[in-house]
Design an enzyme around this catalytic site. Structure first.
Site, PDB file in Angstrom:
ATOM      1  N   HIS A   1      36.316 -21.498 -39.677  1.00 50.54           N
ATOM      2  CA  HIS A   1      36.651 -22.017 -41.001  1.00 50.54           C
ATOM      3  C   HIS A   1      38.123 -21.865 -41.369  1.00 50.54           C
ATOM      4  O   HIS A   1      38.627 -22.628 -42.191  1.00 50.54           O
ATOM      5  CB  HIS A   1      35.770 -21.355 -42.073  1.00 50.54           C
ATOM      6  CG  HIS A   1      34.374 -21.920 -42.101  1.00 50.54           C
ATOM      7  ND1 HIS A   1      33.524 -21.842 -41.023  1.00 50.54           N
ATOM      8  CD2 HIS A   1      33.699 -22.604 -43.063  1.00 50.54           C
ATOM      9  CE1 HIS A   1      32.373 -22.431 -41.331  1.00 50.54           C
ATOM     10  NE2 HIS A   1      32.458 -22.895 -42.560  1.00 50.54           N
TER      11      HIS A   1
ATOM     12  N   ARG B   1      26.181 -15.619 -69.459  1.00 52.44           N
ATOM     13  CA  ARG B   1      26.435 -14.533 -68.488  1.00 52.44           C
ATOM     14  C   ARG B   1      25.375 -14.448 -67.397  1.00 52.44           C
ATOM     15  O   ARG B   1      25.194 -13.414 -66.756  1.00 52.44           O
ATOM     16  CB  ARG B   1      26.568 -13.175 -69.183  1.00 52.44           C
ATOM     17  CG  ARG B   1      27.707 -13.146 -70.173  1.00 52.44           C
ATOM     18  CD  ARG B   1      28.013 -11.723 -70.618  1.00 52.44           C
ATOM     19  NE  ARG B   1      29.062 -11.734 -71.619  1.00 52.44           N
ATOM     20  CZ  ARG B   1      28.861 -11.884 -72.916  1.00 52.44           C
ATOM     21  NH1 ARG B   1      27.630 -12.031 -73.373  1.00 52.44           N
ATOM     22  NH2 ARG B   1      29.867 -11.886 -73.741  1.00 52.44           N
TER      23      ARG B   1
ATOM     24  N   HIS C   1      33.322 -31.777 -43.471  1.00 56.16           N
ATOM     25  CA  HIS C   1      33.416 -30.323 -43.305  1.00 56.16           C
ATOM     26  C   HIS C   1      32.937 -29.860 -41.917  1.00 56.16           C
ATOM     27  O   HIS C   1      33.616 -29.099 -41.233  1.00 56.16           O
ATOM     28  CB  HIS C   1      32.622 -29.622 -44.411  1.00 56.16           C
ATOM     29  CG  HIS C   1      32.609 -28.133 -44.298  1.00 56.16           C
ATOM     30  ND1 HIS C   1      33.730 -27.367 -44.523  1.00 56.16           N
ATOM     31  CD2 HIS C   1      31.625 -27.264 -43.945  1.00 56.16           C
ATOM     32  CE1 HIS C   1      33.438 -26.093 -44.325  1.00 56.16           C
ATOM     33  NE2 HIS C   1      32.163 -26.000 -43.974  1.00 56.16           N
TER      34      HIS C   1
ATOM     35  N   ARG D   1      29.619 -10.364 -43.387  1.00 59.51           N
ATOM     36  CA  ARG D   1      29.572 -11.757 -43.832  1.00 59.51           C
ATOM     37  C   ARG D   1      30.826 -12.538 -43.439  1.00 59.51           C
ATOM     38  O   ARG D   1      30.797 -13.757 -43.332  1.00 59.51           O
ATOM     39  CB  ARG D   1      29.378 -11.750 -45.345  1.00 59.51           C
ATOM     40  CG  ARG D   1      28.931 -13.053 -45.885  1.00 59.51           C
ATOM     41  CD  ARG D   1      28.298 -12.902 -47.243  1.00 59.51           C
ATOM     42  NE  ARG D   1      27.944 -14.225 -47.695  1.00 59.51           N
ATOM     43  CZ  ARG D   1      27.209 -14.483 -48.751  1.00 59.51           C
ATOM     44  NH1 ARG D   1      26.737 -13.497 -49.463  1.00 59.51           N
ATOM     45  NH2 ARG D   1      26.941 -15.711 -49.096  1.00 59.51           N
TER      46      ARG D   1
ATOM     47  N   ASN E   1      32.714 -16.954 -41.345  1.00 61.87           N
ATOM     48  CA  ASN E   1      33.888 -17.827 -41.479  1.00 61.87           C
ATOM     49  C   ASN E   1      34.423 -18.280 -40.123  1.00 61.87           C
ATOM     50  O   ASN E   1      35.498 -18.892 -40.063  1.00 61.87           O
ATOM     51  CB  ASN E   1      34.993 -17.111 -42.258  1.00 61.87           C
ATOM     52  CG  ASN E   1      34.570 -16.828 -43.683  1.00 61.87           C
ATOM     53  OD1 ASN E   1      33.881 -17.627 -44.289  1.00 61.87           O
ATOM     54  ND2 ASN E   1      34.964 -15.674 -44.204  1.00 61.87           N
TER      55      ASN E   1
ATOM     56  N   GLU F   1      30.606  -9.758 -48.886  1.00 62.49           N
ATOM     57  CA  GLU F   1      31.687 -10.001 -47.932  1.00 62.49           C
ATOM     58  C   GLU F   1      32.774  -8.932 -48.037  1.00 62.49           C
ATOM     59  O   GLU F   1      33.942  -9.213 -48.327  1.00 62.49           O
ATOM     60  CB  GLU F   1      32.284 -11.400 -48.140  1.00 62.49           C
ATOM     61  CG  GLU F   1      33.120 -11.850 -46.954  1.00 62.49           C
ATOM     62  CD  GLU F   1      33.507 -13.326 -47.024  1.00 62.49           C
ATOM     63  OE1 GLU F   1      32.623 -14.156 -47.264  1.00 62.49           O
ATOM     64  OE2 GLU F   1      34.674 -13.619 -46.822  1.00 62.49           O
TER      65      GLU F   1
ATOM     66  N   GLU G   1      27.249 -26.016 -38.311  1.00 62.75           N
ATOM     67  CA  GLU G   1      27.047 -24.664 -38.868  1.00 62.75           C
ATOM     68  C   GLU G   1      26.008 -23.892 -38.044  1.00 62.75           C
ATOM     69  O   GLU G   1      26.078 -22.667 -37.945  1.00 62.75           O
ATOM     70  CB  GLU G   1      26.617 -24.724 -40.341  1.00 62.75           C
ATOM     71  CG  GLU G   1      27.628 -25.383 -41.272  1.00 62.75           C
ATOM     72  CD  GLU G   1      28.903 -24.566 -41.535  1.00 62.75           C
ATOM     73  OE1 GLU G   1      28.971 -23.380 -41.161  1.00 62.75           O
ATOM     74  OE2 GLU G   1      29.848 -25.150 -42.107  1.00 62.75           O
TER      75      GLU G   1
ATOM     76  N   LYS H   1      26.611 -17.420 -52.820  1.00 61.48           N
ATOM     77  CA  LYS H   1      27.996 -17.813 -53.116  1.00 61.48           C
ATOM     78  C   LYS H   1      27.972 -19.070 -53.968  1.00 61.48           C
ATOM     79  O   LYS H   1      27.288 -20.038 -53.632  1.00 61.48           O
ATOM     80  CB  LYS H   1      28.766 -18.095 -51.829  1.00 61.48           C
ATOM     81  CG  LYS H   1      29.300 -16.850 -51.161  1.00 61.48           C
ATOM     82  CD  LYS H   1      30.263 -17.212 -50.052  1.00 61.48           C
ATOM     83  CE  LYS H   1      30.783 -15.968 -49.361  1.00 61.48           C
ATOM     84  NZ  LYS H   1      31.658 -16.303 -48.216  1.00 61.48           N
TER      85      LYS H   1
ATOM     86  N   LYS I   1      21.204 -16.005 -41.244  1.00 62.67           N
ATOM     87  CA  LYS I   1      22.067 -15.917 -42.434  1.00 62.67           C
ATOM     88  C   LYS I   1      21.562 -14.804 -43.349  1.00 62.67           C
ATOM     89  O   LYS I   1      22.351 -14.012 -43.882  1.00 62.67           O
ATOM     90  CB  LYS I   1      22.056 -17.270 -43.156  1.00 62.67           C
ATOM     91  CG  LYS I   1      22.766 -17.262 -44.500  1.00 62.67           C
ATOM     92  CD  LYS I   1      24.230 -17.589 -44.396  1.00 62.67           C
ATOM     93  CE  LYS I   1      24.988 -17.283 -45.674  1.00 62.67           C
ATOM     94  NZ  LYS I   1      25.518 -18.412 -46.368  1.00 62.67           N
TER      95      LYS I   1
ATOM     96  N   HIS J   1      39.430 -25.197 -42.379  1.00 59.45           N
ATOM     97  CA  HIS J   1      39.864 -25.527 -43.743  1.00 59.45           C
ATOM     98  C   HIS J   1      41.273 -26.101 -43.746  1.00 59.45           C
ATOM     99  O   HIS J   1      41.604 -26.950 -44.573  1.00 59.45           O
ATOM    100  CB  HIS J   1      39.833 -24.277 -44.637  1.00 59.45           C
ATOM    101  CG  HIS J   1      38.461 -23.949 -45.150  1.00 59.45           C
ATOM    102  ND1 HIS J   1      38.141 -22.734 -45.714  1.00 59.45           N
ATOM    103  CD2 HIS J   1      37.323 -24.682 -45.193  1.00 59.45           C
ATOM    104  CE1 HIS J   1      36.868 -22.734 -46.069  1.00 59.45           C
ATOM    105  NE2 HIS J   1      36.355 -23.891 -45.762  1.00 59.45           N
TER     106      HIS J   1
HETATM  107  N1  GLY Z   1      29.124 -19.739 -45.852  1.00 55.75           N
HETATM  108  C1  GLY Z   1      29.621 -18.434 -45.688  1.00 55.75           C
HETATM  109  C2  GLY Z   1      28.887 -17.417 -46.499  1.00 55.75           C
HETATM  110  O1  GLY Z   1      27.913 -17.730 -47.125  1.00 55.75           O
HETATM  111  O2  GLY Z   1      29.280 -16.284 -46.543  1.00 55.75           O
END
Ligand code: GLY
Length: 392
Positions: free
Chosen positions: A270, A125, A295, A263, A267, A254, A193, A147, A244, A274
Protein backbone atom coordinates in the site's frame (compact mmCIF):
# COMPACT_ATOMS: atom_id res chain seq x y z
CA UNK A 1 -30.13 -21.02 5.86
CA UNK A 2 -26.68 -21.77 7.17
CA UNK A 3 -23.83 -19.39 6.58
CA UNK A 4 -20.15 -19.40 7.35
CA UNK A 5 -19.54 -17.34 10.49
CA UNK A 6 -16.24 -15.81 11.56
CA UNK A 7 -16.02 -14.31 15.06
CA UNK A 8 -14.14 -11.08 15.64
CA UNK A 9 -13.55 -11.58 19.32
CA UNK A 10 -12.63 -8.15 20.67
CA UNK A 11 -13.10 -7.34 24.36
CA UNK A 12 -16.54 -5.65 24.81
CA UNK A 13 -16.94 -5.30 21.05
CA UNK A 14 -17.16 -8.88 19.76
CA UNK A 15 -19.10 -9.34 16.54
CA UNK A 16 -19.81 -11.87 13.83
CA UNK A 17 -19.07 -11.81 10.13
CA UNK A 18 -21.74 -13.83 8.30
CA UNK A 19 -20.72 -15.04 4.88
CA UNK A 20 -22.77 -16.69 2.14
CA UNK A 21 -25.30 -16.32 -0.62
CA UNK A 22 -28.56 -14.88 0.72
CA UNK A 23 -27.06 -13.70 4.03
CA UNK A 24 -28.76 -10.29 3.64
CA UNK A 25 -32.18 -11.94 3.81
CA UNK A 26 -31.80 -12.47 7.55
CA UNK A 27 -30.33 -9.05 8.34
CA UNK A 28 -33.53 -7.24 9.39
CA UNK A 29 -34.41 -9.86 12.01
CA UNK A 30 -30.79 -9.98 13.18
CA UNK A 31 -30.74 -6.18 13.48
CA UNK A 32 -33.85 -6.24 15.66
CA UNK A 33 -32.22 -8.74 18.02
CA UNK A 34 -28.86 -6.95 18.08
CA UNK A 35 -30.19 -3.39 18.42
CA UNK A 36 -32.96 -4.24 20.86
CA UNK A 37 -36.66 -3.26 21.03
CA UNK A 38 -36.01 0.49 21.51
CA UNK A 39 -34.28 0.94 18.15
CA UNK A 40 -36.66 2.56 15.67
CA UNK A 41 -34.68 4.17 12.86
CA UNK A 42 -32.06 3.14 10.34
CA UNK A 43 -29.94 5.39 8.14
CA UNK A 44 -29.20 3.07 5.23
CA UNK A 45 -26.24 4.32 3.19
CA UNK A 46 -26.22 2.45 -0.09
CA UNK A 47 -23.80 2.24 -2.95
CA UNK A 48 -25.41 2.99 -6.33
CA UNK A 49 -23.42 0.00 -7.66
CA UNK A 50 -25.56 -2.41 -5.61
CA UNK A 51 -28.54 -3.70 -7.61
CA UNK A 52 -31.79 -2.06 -6.42
CA UNK A 53 -33.50 -5.37 -5.70
CA UNK A 54 -31.17 -6.08 -2.74
CA UNK A 55 -31.77 -2.65 -1.22
CA UNK A 56 -35.54 -2.73 -1.87
CA UNK A 57 -35.87 -6.13 -0.19
CA UNK A 58 -33.78 -4.99 2.77
CA UNK A 59 -35.87 -1.82 3.25
CA UNK A 60 -39.06 -3.91 3.14
CA UNK A 61 -37.64 -6.41 5.64
CA UNK A 62 -36.50 -3.60 7.95
CA UNK A 63 -40.03 -2.14 7.80
CA UNK A 64 -41.39 -5.57 8.73
CA UNK A 65 -39.03 -5.64 11.72
CA UNK A 66 -40.38 -2.25 12.88
CA UNK A 67 -37.69 0.12 11.57
CA UNK A 68 -38.25 3.43 9.79
CA UNK A 69 -35.51 3.53 7.16
CA UNK A 70 -34.05 6.46 5.25
CA UNK A 71 -31.98 5.48 2.22
CA UNK A 72 -29.09 7.72 1.13
CA UNK A 73 -27.28 6.79 -2.09
CA UNK A 74 -23.59 7.31 -2.79
CA UNK A 75 -21.81 6.78 -6.09
CA UNK A 76 -18.38 5.71 -4.86
CA UNK A 77 -15.23 7.61 -5.77
CA UNK A 78 -12.27 8.95 -3.83
CA UNK A 79 -13.58 12.49 -4.48
CA UNK A 80 -16.91 11.79 -2.71
CA UNK A 81 -15.05 10.52 0.37
CA UNK A 82 -15.05 13.93 2.07
CA UNK A 83 -16.13 15.67 5.23
CA UNK A 84 -18.86 17.37 3.15
CA UNK A 85 -20.43 13.97 2.39
CA UNK A 86 -20.19 12.99 6.06
CA UNK A 87 -21.85 16.27 7.08
CA UNK A 88 -24.68 15.77 4.58
CA UNK A 89 -25.35 12.30 6.02
CA UNK A 90 -25.21 13.58 9.61
CA UNK A 91 -27.88 16.14 8.65
CA UNK A 92 -30.00 13.28 7.27
CA UNK A 93 -29.59 11.44 10.58
CA UNK A 94 -30.84 14.50 12.46
CA UNK A 95 -33.87 15.07 10.21
CA UNK A 96 -34.70 11.36 10.50
CA UNK A 97 -34.71 11.85 14.27
CA UNK A 98 -32.08 9.22 14.99
CA UNK A 99 -31.13 8.66 18.61
CA UNK A 100 -28.22 6.74 20.08
CA UNK A 101 -30.12 3.44 20.06
CA UNK A 102 -30.70 3.68 16.30
CA UNK A 103 -28.25 2.46 13.67
CA UNK A 104 -26.46 3.10 10.42
CA UNK A 105 -26.41 0.28 7.88
CA UNK A 106 -23.87 0.47 5.04
CA UNK A 107 -24.55 -1.56 1.90
CA UNK A 108 -21.70 -1.10 -0.54
CA UNK A 109 -18.00 -1.16 -1.25
CA UNK A 110 -15.14 0.23 0.78
CA UNK A 111 -15.85 3.90 0.07
CA UNK A 112 -19.44 3.63 1.28
CA UNK A 113 -18.43 1.52 4.31
CA UNK A 114 -15.72 4.01 5.31
CA UNK A 115 -18.04 7.04 5.01
CA UNK A 116 -21.05 5.39 6.68
CA UNK A 117 -18.83 3.97 9.43
CA UNK A 118 -17.45 7.44 10.17
CA UNK A 119 -20.97 8.90 10.24
CA UNK A 120 -21.90 6.21 12.79
CA UNK A 121 -18.73 6.89 14.80
CA UNK A 122 -19.45 10.63 14.98
CA UNK A 123 -23.25 10.90 15.23
CA UNK A 124 -24.05 11.67 18.87
CA UNK A 125 -20.52 10.40 19.67
CA UNK A 126 -21.24 6.97 18.28
CA UNK A 127 -24.19 4.84 17.18
CA UNK A 128 -24.13 1.20 16.02
CA UNK A 129 -23.14 0.40 12.45
CA UNK A 130 -23.81 -2.79 10.50
CA UNK A 131 -21.52 -3.27 7.51
CA UNK A 132 -22.87 -5.11 4.46
CA UNK A 133 -19.96 -5.16 2.02
CA UNK A 134 -20.88 -5.56 -1.65
CA UNK A 135 -17.45 -5.93 -3.27
CA UNK A 136 -14.87 -8.65 -2.77
CA UNK A 137 -12.37 -6.05 -1.59
CA UNK A 138 -14.68 -4.75 1.12
CA UNK A 139 -15.77 -8.28 2.14
CA UNK A 140 -12.25 -9.54 2.76
CA UNK A 141 -10.71 -6.36 4.14
CA UNK A 142 -12.42 -2.97 4.58
CA UNK A 143 -15.64 -4.06 6.31
CA UNK A 144 -13.84 -5.97 9.08
CA UNK A 145 -11.78 -4.23 11.75
CA UNK A 146 -13.55 -0.93 12.33
CA UNK A 147 -11.47 1.49 10.28
CA UNK A 148 -13.67 4.37 9.11
CA UNK A 149 -12.90 7.75 7.61
CA UNK A 150 -12.53 10.11 4.69
CA UNK A 151 -9.86 11.86 2.62
CA UNK A 152 -8.66 15.47 2.90
CA UNK A 153 -7.37 17.60 0.07
CA UNK A 154 -4.69 20.09 1.10
CA UNK A 155 -2.70 22.27 -1.27
CA UNK A 156 -4.00 20.34 -4.27
CA UNK A 157 -2.82 16.96 -2.83
CA UNK A 158 -5.22 14.22 -1.76
CA UNK A 159 -4.42 12.82 1.68
CA UNK A 160 -6.17 9.46 1.80
CA UNK A 161 -8.03 8.35 4.94
CA UNK A 162 -6.52 11.24 6.87
CA UNK A 163 -9.59 11.83 9.09
CA UNK A 164 -11.47 9.03 10.77
CA UNK A 165 -12.08 6.81 13.76
CA UNK A 166 -11.88 3.19 14.82
CA UNK A 167 -15.52 2.16 15.17
CA UNK A 168 -16.14 -1.57 15.15
CA UNK A 169 -19.36 -2.73 13.49
CA UNK A 170 -22.00 -4.63 15.47
CA UNK A 171 -22.31 -7.14 12.64
CA UNK A 172 -20.87 -7.71 9.18
CA UNK A 173 -23.03 -9.42 6.56
CA UNK A 174 -21.11 -10.52 3.47
CA UNK A 175 -23.81 -11.72 1.07
CA UNK A 176 -21.71 -13.25 -1.69
CA UNK A 177 -24.68 -13.11 -4.10
CA UNK A 178 -23.88 -9.39 -4.39
CA UNK A 179 -20.60 -10.32 -6.05
CA UNK A 180 -22.52 -11.65 -9.10
CA UNK A 181 -23.04 -8.06 -10.27
CA UNK A 182 -19.35 -7.09 -10.13
CA UNK A 183 -17.53 -6.64 -13.42
CA UNK A 184 -14.33 -8.55 -14.16
CA UNK A 185 -12.11 -5.60 -13.21
CA UNK A 186 -13.74 -5.17 -9.78
CA UNK A 187 -13.33 -8.91 -9.17
CA UNK A 188 -9.63 -8.80 -10.05
CA UNK A 189 -9.16 -5.80 -7.75
CA UNK A 190 -10.72 -7.68 -4.83
CA UNK A 191 -8.42 -10.61 -5.49
CA UNK A 192 -5.42 -8.27 -5.09
CA UNK A 193 -6.28 -7.90 -1.38
CA UNK A 194 -6.58 -11.70 -1.07
CA UNK A 195 -3.09 -12.07 -2.58
CA UNK A 196 -1.91 -9.48 -0.04
CA UNK A 197 -3.33 -11.58 2.80
CA UNK A 198 -1.68 -14.71 1.39
CA UNK A 199 1.68 -12.94 1.22
CA UNK A 200 1.58 -11.77 4.87
CA UNK A 201 -0.30 -14.66 6.46
CA UNK A 202 2.69 -16.33 8.09
CA UNK A 203 3.19 -13.14 10.09
CA UNK A 204 -0.02 -13.27 12.11
CA UNK A 205 0.39 -13.97 15.83
CA UNK A 206 -0.78 -17.60 15.84
CA UNK A 207 0.75 -19.58 13.01
CA UNK A 208 -1.13 -22.74 14.02
CA UNK A 209 -4.52 -21.35 13.06
CA UNK A 210 -4.45 -22.51 9.46
CA UNK A 211 -3.98 -19.05 7.92
CA UNK A 212 -0.42 -19.85 7.01
CA UNK A 213 -1.94 -22.26 4.51
CA UNK A 214 -3.79 -19.45 2.74
CA UNK A 215 -1.09 -18.98 0.12
CA UNK A 216 -0.92 -22.71 -0.68
CA UNK A 217 -4.72 -22.97 -0.78
CA UNK A 218 -5.01 -19.97 -3.11
CA UNK A 219 -2.33 -21.32 -5.44
CA UNK A 220 -4.08 -24.71 -5.60
CA UNK A 221 -7.56 -23.23 -6.11
CA UNK A 222 -6.62 -20.22 -8.24
CA UNK A 223 -8.36 -21.45 -11.42
CA UNK A 224 -11.67 -21.89 -9.54
CA UNK A 225 -11.16 -18.56 -7.78
CA UNK A 226 -10.42 -16.67 -11.01
CA UNK A 227 -13.51 -18.28 -12.58
CA UNK A 228 -15.45 -16.97 -9.53
CA UNK A 229 -17.02 -20.36 -8.76
CA UNK A 230 -19.47 -19.68 -5.89
CA UNK A 231 -18.13 -22.48 -3.64
CA UNK A 232 -14.56 -21.30 -4.06
CA UNK A 233 -15.51 -17.66 -3.52
CA UNK A 234 -17.41 -18.34 -0.27
CA UNK A 235 -14.41 -20.24 1.04
CA UNK A 236 -12.03 -17.53 -0.17
CA UNK A 237 -14.03 -14.85 1.65
CA UNK A 238 -14.27 -16.94 4.84
CA UNK A 239 -10.53 -17.75 4.87
CA UNK A 240 -9.59 -14.12 4.24
CA UNK A 241 -12.01 -12.77 6.83
CA UNK A 242 -10.60 -15.27 9.36
CA UNK A 243 -7.11 -13.99 8.63
CA UNK A 244 -8.17 -10.34 8.85
CA UNK A 245 -10.07 -11.04 12.10
CA UNK A 246 -7.03 -12.67 13.70
CA UNK A 247 -4.80 -9.72 12.77
CA UNK A 248 -7.37 -7.23 14.14
CA UNK A 249 -7.83 -9.26 17.34
CA UNK A 250 -4.06 -9.14 17.87
CA UNK A 251 -3.72 -5.41 17.20
CA UNK A 252 -7.05 -3.58 17.04
CA UNK A 253 -5.60 -0.05 16.71
CA UNK A 254 -2.56 -0.62 14.50
CA UNK A 255 -0.02 -0.03 17.22
CA UNK A 256 3.52 0.73 16.00
CA UNK A 257 4.80 -1.68 18.69
CA UNK A 258 2.51 -4.61 17.86
CA UNK A 259 4.04 -8.06 18.20
CA UNK A 260 4.93 -9.61 14.82
CA UNK A 261 4.00 -6.40 12.99
CA UNK A 262 0.26 -6.60 13.75
CA UNK A 263 -2.22 -4.67 11.69
CA UNK A 264 0.46 -2.64 9.97
CA UNK A 265 1.32 -5.77 7.96
CA UNK A 266 -2.01 -5.29 6.16
CA UNK A 267 -0.41 -2.28 4.48
CA UNK A 268 1.80 -4.59 2.38
CA UNK A 269 1.88 -3.11 -1.13
CA UNK A 270 0.00 0.00 0.00
CA UNK A 271 2.85 2.49 0.54
CA UNK A 272 4.11 2.06 -3.02
CA UNK A 273 0.51 1.52 -4.18
CA UNK A 274 -0.97 4.70 -2.67
CA UNK A 275 1.84 6.76 -4.21
CA UNK A 276 0.88 5.67 -7.72
CA UNK A 277 -2.87 5.17 -7.28
CA UNK A 278 -3.77 8.84 -7.62
CA UNK A 279 -1.39 9.58 -10.51
CA UNK A 280 -3.42 10.58 -13.53
CA UNK A 281 -3.20 8.69 -16.79
CA UNK A 282 -1.78 5.35 -15.55
CA UNK A 283 -3.54 2.41 -17.18
CA UNK A 284 -3.36 -1.23 -16.02
CA UNK A 285 -3.60 -2.48 -19.61
CA UNK A 286 -1.71 0.26 -21.44
CA UNK A 287 -4.99 1.36 -23.05
CA UNK A 288 -5.64 5.00 -22.02
CA UNK A 289 -9.36 4.19 -21.86
CA UNK A 290 -8.63 2.00 -18.77
CA UNK A 291 -6.89 4.83 -16.83
CA UNK A 292 -6.70 5.62 -13.96
CA UNK A 293 -5.55 2.66 -11.89
CA UNK A 294 -8.07 1.17 -9.51
CA UNK A 295 -7.05 0.54 -5.90
CA UNK A 296 -6.47 -3.22 -6.32
CA UNK A 297 -4.33 -2.63 -9.41
CA UNK A 298 -2.21 -0.09 -7.55
CA UNK A 299 -1.84 -2.57 -4.66
CA UNK A 300 -0.79 -5.33 -7.11
CA UNK A 301 1.91 -3.04 -8.51
CA UNK A 302 2.83 -1.91 -4.99
CA UNK A 303 3.33 -5.53 -3.89
CA UNK A 304 5.62 -6.12 -6.91
CA UNK A 305 7.62 -3.03 -5.94
CA UNK A 306 7.83 -4.10 -2.29
CA UNK A 307 9.07 -7.58 -3.28
CA UNK A 308 11.67 -6.14 -5.67
CA UNK A 309 12.82 -3.68 -3.00
CA UNK A 310 13.12 -6.54 -0.48
CA UNK A 311 15.08 -8.65 -2.96
CA UNK A 312 17.47 -5.75 -3.64
CA UNK A 313 18.11 -5.50 0.12
CA UNK A 314 18.78 -9.23 0.37
CA UNK A 315 15.70 -9.69 2.61
CA UNK A 316 14.12 -12.32 0.37
CA UNK A 317 15.13 -14.35 -2.64
CA UNK A 318 13.83 -14.25 -6.19
CA UNK A 319 11.26 -17.02 -5.60
CA UNK A 320 9.05 -14.60 -3.65
CA UNK A 321 8.93 -12.18 -6.57
CA UNK A 322 8.30 -15.06 -8.99
CA UNK A 323 5.38 -16.55 -7.01
CA UNK A 324 3.78 -13.14 -6.53
CA UNK A 325 4.09 -12.20 -10.22
CA UNK A 326 2.73 -15.57 -11.34
CA UNK A 327 -0.35 -15.20 -9.12
CA UNK A 328 -1.02 -11.67 -10.31
CA UNK A 329 -0.60 -12.63 -13.97
CA UNK A 330 -2.97 -15.61 -13.58
CA UNK A 331 -5.54 -13.28 -12.01
CA UNK A 332 -5.03 -10.65 -14.74
CA UNK A 333 -3.64 -7.93 -12.47
CA UNK A 334 -0.79 -5.67 -13.66
CA UNK A 335 2.82 -6.28 -12.64
CA UNK A 336 4.22 -3.35 -14.66
CA UNK A 337 2.77 -0.01 -15.75
CA UNK A 338 3.80 2.53 -18.37
CA UNK A 339 3.98 6.30 -17.86
CA UNK A 340 5.40 6.40 -14.31
CA UNK A 341 7.05 9.73 -13.41
CA UNK A 342 10.63 9.91 -12.09
CA UNK A 343 11.63 7.98 -8.98
CA UNK A 344 12.17 11.13 -6.88
CA UNK A 345 8.64 12.38 -7.37
CA UNK A 346 7.13 8.98 -6.47
CA UNK A 347 9.35 8.69 -3.38
CA UNK A 348 8.17 12.17 -2.34
CA UNK A 349 4.57 11.00 -2.70
CA UNK A 350 5.36 7.89 -0.62
CA UNK A 351 6.57 10.13 2.17
CA UNK A 352 3.14 11.80 2.27
CA UNK A 353 1.66 8.49 3.22
CA UNK A 354 0.38 8.67 6.76
CA UNK A 355 2.36 5.53 7.51
CA UNK A 356 5.51 7.68 7.36
CA UNK A 357 6.30 7.89 11.07
CA UNK A 358 8.48 10.72 12.39
CA UNK A 359 9.88 11.32 8.91
CA UNK A 360 10.91 7.67 8.43
CA UNK A 361 9.18 5.80 5.66
CA UNK A 362 7.82 2.48 6.94
CA UNK A 363 7.65 -0.28 4.38
CA UNK A 364 6.16 -3.74 4.73
CA UNK A 365 8.61 -6.04 2.96
CA UNK A 366 8.64 -9.83 2.49
CA UNK A 367 11.29 -12.01 4.14
CA UNK A 368 9.91 -15.11 2.49
CA UNK A 369 6.65 -16.53 1.17
CA UNK A 370 3.89 -15.58 3.60
CA UNK A 371 6.25 -13.68 5.90
CA UNK A 372 6.57 -9.88 5.99
CA UNK A 373 8.40 -7.47 8.29
CA UNK A 374 8.29 -3.71 8.86
CA UNK A 375 11.37 -1.83 7.70
CA UNK A 376 11.76 1.83 8.71
CA UNK A 377 15.01 2.70 7.06
CA UNK A 378 14.94 1.20 3.58
CA UNK A 379 17.73 2.77 1.51
CA UNK A 380 16.72 4.98 -1.40
CA UNK A 381 18.38 2.52 -3.83
CA UNK A 382 15.91 -0.17 -2.72
CA UNK A 383 12.95 2.12 -3.29
CA UNK A 384 14.40 2.81 -6.73
CA UNK A 385 14.81 -0.92 -7.39
CA UNK A 386 11.17 -1.43 -6.39
CA UNK A 387 9.97 1.28 -8.76
CA UNK A 388 12.22 0.21 -11.65
CA UNK A 389 10.73 -3.30 -11.36
CA UNK A 390 7.22 -2.04 -12.22
CA UNK A 391 8.18 0.45 -14.93
CA UNK A 392 6.59 -0.80 -18.15
N1 GLY B 1 -7.08 -2.39 5.43
C1 GLY B 1 -6.10 -2.35 6.44
C2 GLY B 1 -6.67 -2.47 7.82
O1 GLY B 1 -7.84 -2.69 7.97
O2 GLY B 1 -5.96 -2.33 8.77
Amino acid sequence: MSFRVVDVDLPDRAYEVRIGRGALDELAEEARVLLGPKARRVLLVRDTGVPDRFVDTLVKDLGGAGFETRVCAITPSESIKTMATVEALLREAITLGMTRVDAVIAVGGGVVGDIAGFVAASYQRGVPVIQCPSTLLSMVDASVGGKTGVNLEVGGELYKNMVGAFHQPRLVVADTELLDSLDARQRRCGLAECVKHAMICGGVPDEDDGHSELLGWMLRELDRIVAFEPGAIDELVARNVALKASVVMGDERESPDAKSGGRMLLNFGHTFGHAIETLEGLSPSGDPADAPLHHGEAVALGMCSACAAAESMGLCDESVVTVLREMLVRIGLPTVVGGLPGVDSIVARMSHDKKAAGGALRLILPEGLGRCVIISDAPKESLEAGLVAIRG
